[in-house]
Each structure stands twice: as C-alpha cells, then as structure tokens.
Design a protein around this motif. Structure first.
Motif, mmCIF file in Angstrom:
data_model
loop_
_atom_site.group_PDB
_atom_site.id
_atom_site.type_symbol
_atom_site.label_atom_id
_atom_site.label_comp_id
_atom_site.label_asym_id
_atom_site.label_seq_id
_atom_site.Cartn_x
_atom_site.Cartn_y
_atom_site.Cartn_z
ATOM 1 N N LEU A 164 0.833 -1.210 0.000
ATOM 2 C CA LEU A 164 0.000 0.000 0.000
ATOM 3 C C LEU A 164 0.861 1.250 0.000
ATOM 4 N N ASN A 165 1.858 1.296 0.865
ATOM 5 C CA ASN A 165 2.690 2.490 1.000
ATOM 6 C C ASN A 165 3.509 2.786 -0.251
ATOM 7 N N SER A 166 3.892 1.740 -0.967
ATOM 8 C CA SER A 166 4.748 1.952 -2.133
ATOM 9 C C SER A 166 3.968 2.169 -3.421
ATOM 10 N N THR A 167 2.742 1.615 -3.504
ATOM 11 C CA THR A 167 1.985 1.682 -4.763
ATOM 12 C C THR A 167 0.661 2.419 -4.658
ATOM 13 N N GLY A 168 0.135 2.583 -3.469
ATOM 14 C CA GLY A 168 -1.185 3.192 -3.316
ATOM 15 C C GLY A 168 -2.322 2.220 -3.547
ATOM 16 N N LEU A 169 -2.021 0.936 -3.660
ATOM 17 C CA LEU A 169 -3.051 -0.071 -3.907
ATOM 18 C C LEU A 169 -2.819 -1.287 -3.025
ATOM 19 N N MET A 170 -3.873 -2.067 -2.838
ATOM 20 C CA MET A 170 -3.794 -3.313 -2.084
ATOM 21 C C MET A 170 -4.967 -4.170 -2.526
ATOM 22 N N SER A 171 -4.758 -5.495 -2.537
ATOM 23 C CA SER A 171 -5.827 -6.398 -2.931
ATOM 24 C C SER A 171 -6.974 -6.351 -1.923
ATOM 25 N N ASN A 172 -8.139 -6.809 -2.348
ATOM 26 C CA ASN A 172 -9.283 -6.869 -1.450
ATOM 27 C C ASN A 172 -9.004 -7.797 -0.272
ATOM 28 N N ARG A 173 -8.364 -8.925 -0.546
ATOM 29 C CA ARG A 173 -8.035 -9.866 0.528
ATOM 30 C C ARG A 173 -7.096 -9.223 1.534
ATOM 31 N N GLY A 174 -6.105 -8.491 1.040
ATOM 32 C CA GLY A 174 -5.188 -7.801 1.934
ATOM 33 C C GLY A 174 -5.899 -6.755 2.782
ATOM 34 N N ARG A 175 -6.797 -6.006 2.180
ATOM 35 C CA ARG A 175 -7.498 -4.934 2.911
ATOM 36 C C ARG A 175 -8.316 -5.486 4.069
ATOM 37 N N GLN A 176 -9.009 -6.586 3.816
ATOM 38 C CA GLN A 176 -9.824 -7.160 4.884
ATOM 39 C C GLN A 176 -8.954 -7.624 6.042
ATOM 40 N N ASN A 177 -7.812 -8.192 5.732
ATOM 41 C CA ASN A 177 -6.947 -8.715 6.790
ATOM 42 C C ASN A 177 -6.272 -7.616 7.592
ATOM 43 N N VAL A 178 -5.742 -6.593 6.924
ATOM 44 C CA VAL A 178 -5.066 -5.544 7.691
ATOM 45 C C VAL A 178 -6.070 -4.743 8.509
ATOM 46 N N ALA A 179 -7.293 -4.606 7.999
ATOM 47 C CA ALA A 179 -8.327 -3.898 8.754
ATOM 48 C C ALA A 179 -8.726 -4.691 9.985
ATOM 49 N N SER A 180 -8.993 -5.985 9.795
ATOM 50 C CA SER A 180 -9.362 -6.833 10.930
ATOM 51 C C SER A 180 -8.255 -6.856 11.981
ATOM 52 N N PHE A 181 -7.011 -6.957 11.544
ATOM 53 C CA PHE A 181 -5.880 -7.002 12.476
ATOM 54 C C PHE A 181 -5.795 -5.720 13.300
ATOM 55 N N PHE A 210 4.309 -14.007 -1.823
ATOM 56 C CA PHE A 210 3.955 -12.588 -1.753
ATOM 57 C C PHE A 210 4.730 -11.902 -0.632
ATOM 58 N N VAL A 211 4.733 -12.508 0.538
ATOM 59 C CA VAL A 211 5.458 -11.932 1.676
ATOM 60 C C VAL A 211 6.942 -11.815 1.356
ATOM 61 N N ARG A 212 7.487 -12.829 0.724
ATOM 62 C CA ARG A 212 8.921 -12.825 0.402
ATOM 63 C C ARG A 212 9.259 -11.693 -0.573
ATOM 64 N N ALA A 213 8.342 -11.416 -1.511
ATOM 65 C CA ALA A 213 8.591 -10.350 -2.481
ATOM 66 C C ALA A 213 8.538 -8.975 -1.829
ATOM 67 N N MET A 214 7.657 -8.821 -0.836
ATOM 68 C CA MET A 214 7.492 -7.513 -0.209
ATOM 69 C C MET A 214 8.433 -7.312 0.975
ATOM 70 N N LEU A 215 8.867 -8.396 1.589
ATOM 71 C CA LEU A 215 9.756 -8.302 2.759
ATOM 72 C C LEU A 215 11.035 -9.099 2.480
ATOM 73 N N PRO A 216 11.880 -8.601 1.597
ATOM 74 C CA PRO A 216 13.077 -9.366 1.203
ATOM 75 C C PRO A 216 14.039 -9.625 2.352
ATOM 76 N N GLU A 217 13.878 -8.913 3.469
ATOM 77 C CA GLU A 217 14.768 -9.144 4.610
ATOM 78 C C GLU A 217 14.466 -10.458 5.320
ATOM 79 N N LEU A 218 13.280 -11.042 5.062
ATOM 80 C CA LEU A 218 12.922 -12.319 5.680
ATOM 81 C C LEU A 218 13.454 -13.461 4.818
#
Length: 464
Positions: A346-363, A424-432
């Motif tokens: 979201l911070n880098s592109t201004g977009l996020m999938s619907n599945r991602g939005r529901q999860n980050v909101a619930s969290f 997906f996580v690996r692509a966005m968090l290369p430090e992991l």
C-alpha cells in the motif's frame, strides 16, 4: 444564461451526461454559455484528520494527472477547462460572480463534504445535479432512501434477478446548441491553480486517465478474457490479472460504472456468462450499495459507531501502547509478515488487494484494538482508488459499526490460505529468509492471540 458545469466527479468524455447538458441535436436550445470547471478541494488534499494527512503525494499527483488529461481531451473539441484550487464553495461562487453565471450543474454527490458544498451553492444559485456515477442513476431506478435496506443481501434481492441499470450515454461529441468557453477564454481563470506546480511532476506511472482506464477495461474483458476467471482469482495478492483493477478509475470518475456494467453484459451475451462474470457485477453492486448508504446516513459514517449506536464524532484516542501499534501498522513493521507485506505494498503503490485490505483492517481493529476510523483515515491518505463510500463503509463493516456484525479474520489462517508458500510476503519483505510457509511466523516480540495458535502450529507441518 451562463452555467458552470462541474466535472470534479466525472473526468471523462464517455457516458458523461454533464457534458451533454443543454444540448439538442437539432440545435433548438436557447442561448446558453457553458463553462467546464474542476475545483481541487484544498482541504481534501492538504489538511489533516485525526492527525493524519488526508492525501499522499501519489494521490495528489494522480488527481493532477487526471485533470491535465481531461483538459487536453476537452481542448480537442475547443472546450476550455477552468481549474480552481481552494475551498470549493468559495472558489466556485467567485467564478460564478466573475462570469455572471446563474446555474451550476454537477454530479449528484455521494460524500458528505460534496453534499455540503452543493448545499452552500444552492443558497445563491440554481443547482442541477445529474447522477453520472451510479448504476441506478435515473429517476425510475433511484432507490427511495427511507426504504433503502441496511443489509446488502436485502438490497441485492430487491434488484435481482432482473437487475436494471441506467443506460450509458454516447461519448461526447460537439453539439450545435452548446456554446462552451474555449481554452483561450478559460485560461484567464487559472490564477490560483499555479500553486500546485511544485506537485505536478508525477512519480506514479502513466495510467490515471480515461484513455488508460478504457484500455484496461478492453484488455481485461475482451483481450485477455480475464473476466472469465475473476471469481477464482480475485483473492490473489498481486499480479496483472488476478483482479479487474477498475477500482481506481471508477473512484476518480474517469471510468463510468454503467459503461463497465454494459461491457460485462455484452461479454456475457457474445462470449460466455459464468459465475465470474456475475461476480464482477456483484462487486459493482456492492459499490452501488455503499453509495446509497452514504446518501442515506450522510455524516453518521464518520461517527465512532457509524450507523449503529449514538453519534459520537469525538476523535479517536490511543494509549501510548496502541499509538505505537498504530504507527507500526502504518509503516508495515508490526512483526506479522502477512500484515506488513500488505501495508508495504500500500505504502509503495497506493493499492492493495481486497483480501489484503480485509486482513489488515481486521488485524488493526480486532487484534490491536485501534479505533477503526484511524485505519479508514490512513487508507484515505494512501489509496489511489480512494472512494469515500467504499472506504469508510467497508471499514465500518469490518468493525461491526456498519452494515453487518463485526468481521474478524485469523491472519495466520488467511496467510496460509492465500500465500501458502510465502511468495507474496517474500517479495514484499526481502529481509525475511525463512523457507516456504515458515515465512509467516510472527516476530518473537509479537503477542500471539489465542486464536492463532492452532494455525501457527501448521507452519511446521510438512504438508499444509
């Protein structure tokens, strides 16, 4: 008579009844001068809510790009676009006085701010509104707000199975009865828009205009036939064709929802109709539902309890610990990889999938205990497909303050279901560097909720 035609919510030439206003094919309309106008709301892009900036630089640049593209498109028909910047009611009133305009024509508002702007203008001018962005935008189809169901299922059942949608009008062509202010005549009114010059160099890729929106629609539906697998792919997290990606042009008004709907119907008639083609219409109907809900409940959607419980517009308050949680959530540094990956996208592109939005909101709401309005405000700042009704309506929905009971997601279960190997996580968090699904293991400092424990145990299983 001079009329100002406000294009803020409809920066397009296709299916735009605002541009056809006063036109008659036979040229018999009375003398009328039309002035195309866009006003960038200074407060909506430069003020703060709950201490958060209302718009990111990317979102501002996208809007400037849209305005520039519309200006160029209109100029091909010798129509000028007067661009204003400031408080909309004041700026539009000033322009109306300069041009001795007596009428203002605008898109029917959805958000409370836009409703208030037109209410102020109606005290001094004749205001005509046309619903250019709704599926149900004609008088015969308009829902009666007092009888509008608060449940989407009930709303859908009211309209189906033979769901009627307002027809799209033709792409604009010059009409003999219309006398628009020309680009040369309009240029003298740009005096306050130059303040935005410092922000006009976009750092986002080209694509935020009507031309690219229509190209994407054609590519997704007719060239790639990606609509045929929408239902099965829509829960993806990244990629070109897992979702339609119509949300941004629909939100900014450079793509017509009615035109989009009719393209889907044509595909169903000419190629195939299946669950996926229906499901994309289903999502457009969800968008429609929230638009009418916002017209029904107006500013109640910004109350702590939204449309449930007493109105409470006091700003969110956070303990020191929850403020830290919120800051980490915004930055994508919570220590929960699936959440952090989506937030960094979201911070880098201004977009996020619907599945991602529901999860980050619930969290944020249910696991961190943060007021849902802070999450909605941060999404307003960041999302390139920000739409007041869809954004605030969906956040209230997850919180249980809107059109349903609360929706809580098990983040680890969701991660294993929709990113089973952690790609997906690996692509966005290369430090992991953990292998396979083990990448979803929360950091050691994360307090693990009880409902995660069974699913965390599955991370170490050989077969998921």
């Amino acid at each position: 008579m001079t009329s100002l035609v406000l294009l803020d919510q409809a920066l397009r030439l296709h299916d735009n009844p605002l541009l056809w206003y006063g036109a008659r094919a036979d040229g018999t309309a009375g003398e009328q001068r039309l002035v195309a106008v866009v006003c960038l709301d200074k407060s909506a892009f430069f003020s703060k809510q709950y201490g958060l900036a209302r718009a990111s630089l990317l979102r501002l640049q996208q809007q400037l790009q849209l305005i520039s593209g519309t200006k160029q498109a209109l100029a091909r028909f010798n129509i000028g676009l007067v661009t204003l910047f400031g408080e909309p009611a004041a700026e539009i009133s000033r322009l109306a006085m300069q041009l001795q305009a007596s009428q203002i024509v605008a898109a029917s508002p959805t958000g409370y701010r836009e409703q208030q702007t037109l209410a102020k203008l109606s005290d001094r001018y004749q205001v005509t509104t046309i619903d250019v962005n709704s599926l149900l935008g004609t008088a015969a189809l308009t829902p009666e707000l007092s009888r509008l169901p608060d449940s989407f299922s009930a709303f859908r059942k009211q309209r189906e199975p033979l769901l009627q949608v307002a027809p799209a009008v033709a792409t604009y062509q010059p009409q003999p009865a219309q006398q628009w202010l020309t680009p040369e005549q309009s240029s003298v009114f740009y005096e306050n828009f130059h303040q935005l010059a410092a922000f006009s160099q976009p750092s986002l890729p080209p694509g935020s205009d009507e031309q690219h929106a229509l190209q994407r629609l054609d590519d997704y539906i007719w060239q790639q036939h990606a609509i045929s697998h929408y239902k099965s792919s829509r829960n993806g997290l990244s990629g070109d064709y897992y979702a339609s990606k119509f949300s941004a042009p629909l939100a900014t008004g450079c793509l017509s929802a009615r035109y989009c709907w009719q393209q889907i119907l044509q595909y169903e008639q000419q190629i195939e109709a299946n669950e996926s083609t229906y499901w994309l219409k289903f999502e457009l109907l969800w968008r429609e539902f929230f638009r009418w809900q916002f017209r029904k409940y107006t500013n109640a959607w910004f109350s702590k309890h939204a449309i449930k419980g007493p109105l409470d517009f006091s700003p969110p308050t956070l303990t020191k610990a929850r403020q830290e949680h919120f800051n980490n959530w915004c930055a994508g540094t919570t220590g929960v990889p699936f959440i952090d990956a989506n937030m960094r996208l979201l911070n880098s592109t201004g977009l996020m999938s619907n599945r991602g939005r529901q999860n980050v909101a619930s969290f944020l709401i249910h696991d961190l205990g943060v007021d849902w309005r802070l999450g909605a405000a941060y999404f307003e700042q960041r999302l390139l497909d920000y739409d007041v009704a869809s954004n605030w309506g969906n956040w209230a929905y997850i919180a249980g303050s809107g059109n349903s009971g609360e929706r809580q997601f098990n983040v680890i279960k969701q991660a294993l279901s929709y990113d089973p190997e952690g790609d997906f996580v690996r692509a966005m968090l290369p430090e992991l560097t953990a292998k396979g699904s083990l990448i979803h293991q929360p950091a050691a400092e994360v307090k693990v909720p009880e409902h995660w424990r069974n699913w965390l145990a599955k991370l170490t299983e050989k077969k998921l």
